[in-house]
Design an enzyme around this catalytic site. Sequence first.
Site, mmCIF file in Angstrom:
data_model
loop_
_atom_site.group_PDB
_atom_site.id
_atom_site.type_symbol
_atom_site.label_atom_id
_atom_site.label_comp_id
_atom_site.label_asym_id
_atom_site.label_seq_id
_atom_site.Cartn_x
_atom_site.Cartn_y
_atom_site.Cartn_z
ATOM 1 N N GLY A 103 0.803 -1.385 0.324
ATOM 2 C CA GLY A 103 0.077 -0.059 0.015
ATOM 3 C C GLY A 103 0.918 1.228 0.234
ATOM 4 O O GLY A 103 0.495 2.743 -0.351
ATOM 5 N N THR A 104 2.356 0.984 1.062
ATOM 6 C CA THR A 104 2.331 2.744 0.704
ATOM 7 C C THR A 104 3.407 2.480 -0.754
ATOM 8 O O THR A 104 3.483 4.599 -1.042
ATOM 9 C CB THR A 104 4.209 2.159 1.878
ATOM 10 O OG1 THR A 104 3.410 2.078 2.853
ATOM 11 C CG2 THR A 104 4.770 3.250 1.986
ATOM 12 N N ASN A 156 -7.916 3.461 8.449
ATOM 13 C CA ASN A 156 -6.999 2.790 8.999
ATOM 14 C C ASN A 156 -7.466 2.914 10.855
ATOM 15 O O ASN A 156 -7.328 1.883 11.473
ATOM 16 C CB ASN A 156 -5.777 2.579 8.820
ATOM 17 C CG ASN A 156 -5.039 3.940 9.291
ATOM 18 O OD1 ASN A 156 -5.761 5.063 8.022
ATOM 19 N ND2 ASN A 156 -3.601 3.704 10.040
ATOM 20 N N GLN A 166 -8.030 -0.297 3.880
ATOM 21 C CA GLN A 166 -8.932 -0.683 4.697
ATOM 22 C C GLN A 166 -9.297 -1.415 3.573
ATOM 23 O O GLN A 166 -11.095 -2.133 5.257
ATOM 24 C CB GLN A 166 -9.172 0.310 5.217
ATOM 25 C CG GLN A 166 -7.177 0.061 6.516
ATOM 26 C CD GLN A 166 -6.738 -0.618 7.624
ATOM 27 O OE1 GLN A 166 -7.732 -1.421 7.516
ATOM 28 N NE2 GLN A 166 -5.520 -0.604 8.078
ATOM 29 N N THR A 219 11.974 -7.299 -10.552
ATOM 30 C CA THR A 219 11.488 -8.717 -11.071
ATOM 31 C C THR A 219 10.325 -9.304 -10.329
ATOM 32 O O THR A 219 10.273 -9.024 -9.365
ATOM 33 C CB THR A 219 12.575 -9.883 -10.832
ATOM 34 O OG1 THR A 219 13.968 -9.772 -11.543
ATOM 35 C CG2 THR A 219 11.893 -11.390 -10.765
ATOM 36 N N CYS A 269 1.610 1.716 12.222
ATOM 37 C CA CYS A 269 1.803 2.748 12.089
ATOM 38 C C CYS A 269 2.985 3.458 12.331
ATOM 39 O O CYS A 269 4.890 4.286 12.190
ATOM 40 C CB CYS A 269 2.029 2.953 10.224
ATOM 41 S SG CYS A 269 1.516 1.346 9.200
#
Length: 382
Positions: free
Chosen positions: A79-80, A158, A186, A244, A331
Amino acid sequence: MLQAILMSKAMIYADHAATTALSSAAAEAMQPWLHDQYGNPSTLYSLAREPRKAIVHARETIAAIIGAAPEEVFFTSGGTEADNWALKGTAFRYAQGKQIVTSVIEHHAVLSSCASLQHMGYHVSLLPVDRDGIVSVDALLSTMSDNTMLVSVMLANNEIGTIEPIAQLAEVAHERGVLFHTDAVQAVGHIPVNVNNLQVDLLSASAHKFNGPKGIGFLYVRAGTDLLPLIDGGGQERGMRAGTENVAGIVGMAAALQEHTQHLDKEAEHLSFLAKLLVDKLRERRLDFIINGSDHRIPGNLSLSFRNADGEMLLHRLDLMGTCIATGSACNSNETEISHVIQAIQAPSDYRDGTIRITLGMDNTQEQIAIIAAQIARILEY
Ligand code: PLP
C-alpha cells in the site's frame, strides 16, 4: 471459567487493521512459485512460461473483482508504494506549484508523500473532517482551485474505520477535470470495492490486510490516466513498475482477495455482531467510553476512547494478558502523542488519551470478545 481463561494467556489477536495472518488458500496457492516454478517471468525459456501465466491469471482475477480491466492493475510492494506512486507519479507530470488536495486523516503513506511533494514546491491542502471523520463535498469544493491536479481521499480510515463518500467526492473533482485517487488499503477485501461505482482514477490496495502475504499490493490506474513510473529499470509491468515480479506474492494476493470477496456479507455480519457484542459487554460493565468514527464503517473496526484512561497503558496491560490491540495506527505505534486522526475528529479532551483500536477478524470468537471485555474492565476498574 472466565477467570481461568483470563489467566490462561492464550493469545487473542484483535489488530486486523494492522495486518492479518496468511490464509491457507493463499499459502497453498503460493507454494509452487516458491519452489519448483522459480523461473523469472521475464526470461525467454520455458521455465518462465508458467510464472508468466500465473501473473496474467492473478491480474485478471483482481481486475474482475474491482471492476477494472487487467491492464489497469499494476503490482507494487504494498500500500505504501501504491500511495507514493499515485501521488508522486501524478505530481511529476505537472509543474511545481500545482495543488494536491488530501484529507487530514490520511495514512502517513499519503501524508508523508504530500509532505515530500510540498518540499519540492507543490502546494498541499488538507481537508478537515467532521466529528465522525467524514470529508464533506462542500469542503472539497471550497478547497479546490484552478491549480488543483489531484485529490486523494481514503476509502476507509485505518484508525476509526469511517467510510468516506468517495463517489461524490470523485464526481466533484472530475467536474473540474481533476484526477482522483483513493487509498483503499483498509477497504479492499472487506467491503465491496468497484472502481466504476467509486469513479476513481487511481486506487491503492495491500494484500496483508486481507489475509494475503506482506510486501505485495497493487495500484489501479484507469486507462488514459497520465501517470509517470516511479521505479525505473527492466521494463516489467509494461514499463510502469520495474523489478522482477514477486510471483508468489502476486498469486497469493489474488487467492486471498478471491477468498475474501466470496464471503463479504458473511464477514460483515459476523464482525458487526462481534463488535456490537463487545460494546454491549463494556457497557454492562458500566465503563465510561465513546465510540469514534461513523456508523458507516469497516465491519469489526472499533475505535474506543475511555474517559480519563491511558490508551498506551491499556495496550501494554492487554498485551501482558495475551491480547493484541492498537492505540492509534500500528504504523506509528512508537509515537506517544495522540494520533492525528483522533485529534482531527476532536474527540473530547477527557477521552482522547484513553483511545484504543480493536479490529476484529473472522478468527475471533464470542468467547474471545467476552475475555477482551473482562480484561479491559479489570484494567480500568483497578
Ligand atoms: N494506507 C492505509 C490506510 C493503511 O492502513 C496502510 C497500512 O496500515 C497503508 C496505507 C500502508 O500499506 P502497506 O503496509 O502495505 O505498505
